[in-house]
Structure formats: C-alpha cells, structure tokens
Design an enzyme around this catalytic site. Structure first.
Site, PDB file in Angstrom:
ATOM      1  N   HIS A 147      76.730  -7.800  33.316  1.00  0.00           N
ATOM      2  CA  HIS A 147      76.100  -6.477  33.322  1.00  0.00           C
ATOM      3  C   HIS A 147      76.403  -5.737  32.016  1.00  0.00           C
ATOM      4  O   HIS A 147      75.497  -5.186  31.374  1.00  0.00           O
ATOM      5  CB  HIS A 147      76.617  -5.681  34.533  1.00  0.00           C
ATOM      6  CG  HIS A 147      76.081  -4.296  34.623  1.00  0.00           C
ATOM      7  ND1 HIS A 147      75.120  -3.937  35.557  1.00  0.00           N
ATOM      8  CD2 HIS A 147      76.362  -3.160  33.923  1.00  0.00           C
ATOM      9  CE1 HIS A 147      74.831  -2.654  35.411  1.00  0.00           C
ATOM     10  NE2 HIS A 147      75.574  -2.161  34.434  1.00  0.00           N
ATOM     11  N   CYS A 152      74.985   1.053  38.270  1.00  0.00           N
ATOM     12  CA  CYS A 152      75.225   1.297  36.847  1.00  0.00           C
ATOM     13  C   CYS A 152      75.518   2.779  36.648  1.00  0.00           C
ATOM     14  O   CYS A 152      74.858   3.638  37.243  1.00  0.00           O
ATOM     15  CB  CYS A 152      73.989   0.888  36.044  1.00  0.00           C
ATOM     16  SG  CYS A 152      74.133   1.160  34.270  1.00  0.00           S
ATOM     17  N   GLY A 188      83.110  -0.876  34.655  1.00  0.00           N
ATOM     18  CA  GLY A 188      82.894  -1.237  33.258  1.00  0.00           C
ATOM     19  C   GLY A 188      82.010  -0.202  32.589  1.00  0.00           C
ATOM     20  O   GLY A 188      81.296   0.558  33.253  1.00  0.00           O
TER      21      GLY A 188
END
Length: 183
Positions: free
Chosen positions: A133, A91, A43
């Site tokens: 997230h 991330c 993502g």
C-alpha cells in the site's frame, strides 16, 4: 504539515528517490510518525504529506508505545511477491473509507534506513499489505485503483464526497493556488 486528502495532486505524483539522508529528512520522518499515530494509521508515505520523496514510515502494531516495531523505508522496492489475498484496506488520505483489495500475500522488500543502511525484509499478510500500500503511494497509485469493480461502485458516493470536500477546500483557500486534481 498535514495529511493531504484525496484528490490532492500530490497523491498522484511519482515520488523522487532520496539522494541524501540529512537533518531535513530526519525531521520529515519524525513529523510523519507523529501524523501517522495522530490519525491511528499503520503506515504513511511522503506523498501523503505532499512531499515528493520516496520515504515511508510504518509501525506494524500502529502504536507509538511500540517504537521497536517502527520502520523507516527510504527508496523502497518490492523484490518479490507471492500468492494473492483479498482483505479490507483503508488509507489515511481517505478517512473512513474501507474496501476489500487484492494484494500479494507475501513480499520481499528492500530499502534504506535512516542510517543509510540497506536492508531486506520478507513478510506476509498484514505487514506485506502495508508495504504494498505504502510503496504504491510512492508511484502515484492509490488503493482505490486496486479495488474490484464492485468495490469501486460501492465506494463511489464516498469518493465523490472526497472530491467535493477537496473542491470546497480549494475554493476556501486551504491549499495554495494552482493545485488542481486530475480525475
């Protein structure tokens, strides 16, 4: 356009709602998918590419070979969350950093797609984690904020290295003048 690293100030800025779905938004979404796949992510939120709008792109398989699992979310919100689970998380704005983070096990989300159609999705486990997230990014919240105290201590050397690298990039002129992170 590139993915900005921590502690770029765009990562701590609350994104504005999208008011119109136009050609520029379609181009932004396309470039975000390219960057997400290039960096092997699941993502990517618009603030991670220094765009202050509420847009997410996701592919729950992480593979560009599965375009049917791509998801675009415009102005997304979490309507409900249930349960709690701790799992490993990373991330794209913190390359190489992974720590355990507690999140809801199941979420019900609502968002608009690129056609302007409102949709809802109820999901659990990894997909619920991705949604949470990425929506956090739209609110200036990062996964390091969700880490336990022990995880934060373990990650401290890496986080300090991200700060030092960013400071070095600022001095080199890799970012426009006036960008200064808030620690």
């Amino acid at each position: 356009m590139k993915i900005v690293p921590y502690p770029h100030p765009a990562l701590r800025t609350k994104a504005e709602p999208v008011k119109a779905i136009d050609k520029d938004l379609h181009l932004l979404v396309g470039r975000m998918f390219e960057l997400m796949y290039e960096h092997e992510g699941l993502g990517l939120a618009a603030p991670q590419v220094a765009q202050g709008v509420q847009v997410l792109v996701m592919n729950f398989t992480g593979s560009s070979k599965n375009p049917d699992t791509e998801c675009v979310a415009i102005n997304p919100v979490i309507l409900e969350s249930k349960g709690s689970v701790e799992d490993r998380e990373g991330c794209l704005s913190f390359p190489g950093l992974f720590q355990r983070v507690r999140r809801a096990k199941q979420v019900k989300v609502q968002a608009y797609n690129l056609k302007g159609e409102l949709y809802e999705m109820t999901c659990s486990d990894l997909i619920a984690r991705i949604w949470q997230h990425e929506i956090d990014h739209l609110n200036g919240m990062l996964f390091i904020d969700k880490m336990s105290m022990l995880a934060k201590l373990a990650a401290k050397p890496e986080i300090e290295a991200f700060k030092a690298d960013f400071d070095k990039a600022l001095r080199k002129g890799d970012y426009p003048p006036g960008i200064a992170p808030k620690f």
